[in-house]
Design a protein around this motif. Sequence first.
Motif, short mmCIF file in Angstrom:
data_model
loop_
_atom_site.label_atom_id
_atom_site.label_comp_id
_atom_site.label_asym_id
_atom_site.label_seq_id
_atom_site.Cartn_x
_atom_site.Cartn_y
_atom_site.Cartn_z
N LEU A 47 -9.43 -8.46 4.51
CA LEU A 47 -8.49 -7.56 4.69
C LEU A 47 -7.56 -7.35 6.06
O LEU A 47 -8.62 -7.31 7.02
N PHE A 67 -3.72 4.42 2.22
CA PHE A 67 -3.78 5.67 3.09
C PHE A 67 -3.55 7.02 2.39
O PHE A 67 -2.71 7.26 1.73
N PHE A 118 -2.56 -1.63 4.97
CA PHE A 118 -3.18 -2.73 4.71
C PHE A 118 -2.75 -3.76 3.69
O PHE A 118 -1.68 -3.44 3.03
N GLY A 119 -2.84 -4.99 4.11
CA GLY A 119 -2.43 -6.02 3.05
C GLY A 119 -3.31 -5.92 1.63
O GLY A 119 -4.15 -5.16 1.52
N GLN A 120 -3.06 -6.93 0.71
CA GLN A 120 -3.49 -6.80 -0.46
C GLN A 120 -4.98 -7.61 -0.63
O GLN A 120 -5.79 -7.48 -1.53
N GLY A 121 -5.04 -8.39 0.48
CA GLY A 121 -6.53 -8.87 0.82
C GLY A 121 -6.52 -10.60 0.30
O GLY A 121 -5.83 -10.82 -0.58
N GLN A 176 -9.79 3.16 -1.94
CA GLN A 176 -9.71 1.71 -2.47
C GLN A 176 -9.82 1.62 -3.69
O GLN A 176 -11.04 1.59 -4.41
N PHE A 207 -9.22 9.47 9.51
CA PHE A 207 -8.42 9.06 8.35
C PHE A 207 -9.55 9.02 7.00
O PHE A 207 -10.54 8.95 7.15
N PHE A 232 -12.97 5.71 1.81
CA PHE A 232 -13.60 5.55 3.22
C PHE A 232 -12.91 6.37 4.13
O PHE A 232 -11.87 6.78 4.10
N SER A 242 -8.25 -2.64 -7.49
CA SER A 242 -7.28 -3.80 -7.14
C SER A 242 -7.64 -4.30 -5.76
O SER A 242 -7.39 -5.44 -5.13
N GLY A 243 -8.36 -3.53 -4.63
CA GLY A 243 -8.98 -3.91 -3.57
C GLY A 243 -8.07 -3.39 -2.39
O GLY A 243 -8.75 -3.20 -1.38
N GLU A 244 -6.70 -3.10 -2.49
CA GLU A 244 -5.94 -2.77 -1.41
C GLU A 244 -6.25 -1.21 -1.21
O GLU A 244 -6.48 -0.40 -1.81
N LEU A 245 -6.35 -1.15 0.32
CA LEU A 245 -6.49 0.35 0.73
C LEU A 245 -5.33 1.10 0.86
O LEU A 245 -4.56 0.69 1.22
N PHE A 263 -14.26 -10.65 0.88
CA PHE A 263 -12.94 -10.21 0.83
C PHE A 263 -12.43 -9.88 2.20
O PHE A 263 -13.09 -9.13 2.92
N ALA A 276 -3.18 3.16 9.78
CA ALA A 276 -2.76 1.48 9.52
C ALA A 276 -2.57 1.29 7.93
O ALA A 276 -3.08 2.19 7.01
N TYR A 284 -8.99 6.80 3.33
CA TYR A 284 -8.41 5.75 2.47
C TYR A 284 -9.13 5.63 1.34
O TYR A 284 -10.43 5.86 0.94
N ARG A 334 -9.47 -13.17 -1.10
CA ARG A 334 -10.81 -13.19 -1.53
C ARG A 334 -11.01 -14.81 -1.31
O ARG A 334 -10.59 -15.71 -1.96
#
Lengths: 116, 109
Positions: B90, A47, B100-103, A39, A35, A91, A42-45, B88, B98, A37, B105
């Motif tokens: 996740l 896909f 993911f959520g927004q995390g 990022q 995979f 990633f 904002s931090g959210e990964l 952080f 997969a 990804y 902190r």
Amino acid sequence: AQKVTQAQTEISVVEKEDVTLDCVYETRDTTYYLFWYKQPPSGELVFLIRRNSFDEQNEISGRYSWNFQKSTSSFNFTITASQVVDSAVYFCALSGLSYNTDKLIFGTGTRLQVFP
Amino acid sequence: DGGITQSPKYLFRKEGQNVTLSCEQNLNHDAMYWYRQDPGQGLRLIYYSQIVNDFQKGDIAEGYSVSREKKESFPLTVTSAQKNPTAFYLCASKNTEAFFGQGTRLTVV
């Protein structure tokens, strides 16, 4: 053991340059998934792509392309004509299919900075 | 909307306290994961669960605990035994890929 290596910690390019992000993996599984990804700050990964080990065809999606080479255990990601919005951490990840390896393992990421 | 919901977005913990991070999904995925990310670092696997009432330790499980009583929920407790919990966190759920959520902190104060 499963492992993903992204040797490039940080890459800086100027807008419109092409850039390739490297990913090398290790697994004993004969069937597995790879995979990529993204990022953003904002931090959210997010896909980007999934590739199974039986399919070595290269894939292109707009400015993005992926080169999977099983012989060298590599799954590289190229961005053509990069844009400032491509700036993010990218990633590479690996997942096997057996009970002990069906977990998603990530590389350490490559930070891409695209300057105008 | 379908997806992964993590709460809270920001969490402050006093030393010696346990705190629980919430993760809920409505994607009907069997597998769920918790990762920790430190500044400038990659994602390290804390715990994962392939099915309800079952979970396995990841690479850095010490000082953390989880439960998986429902398919939709996979809460993570950061215990006082975790010496450096500021990071952080996740959560993800997975079928073939997969999401993911927004995390969350987490900061120790």
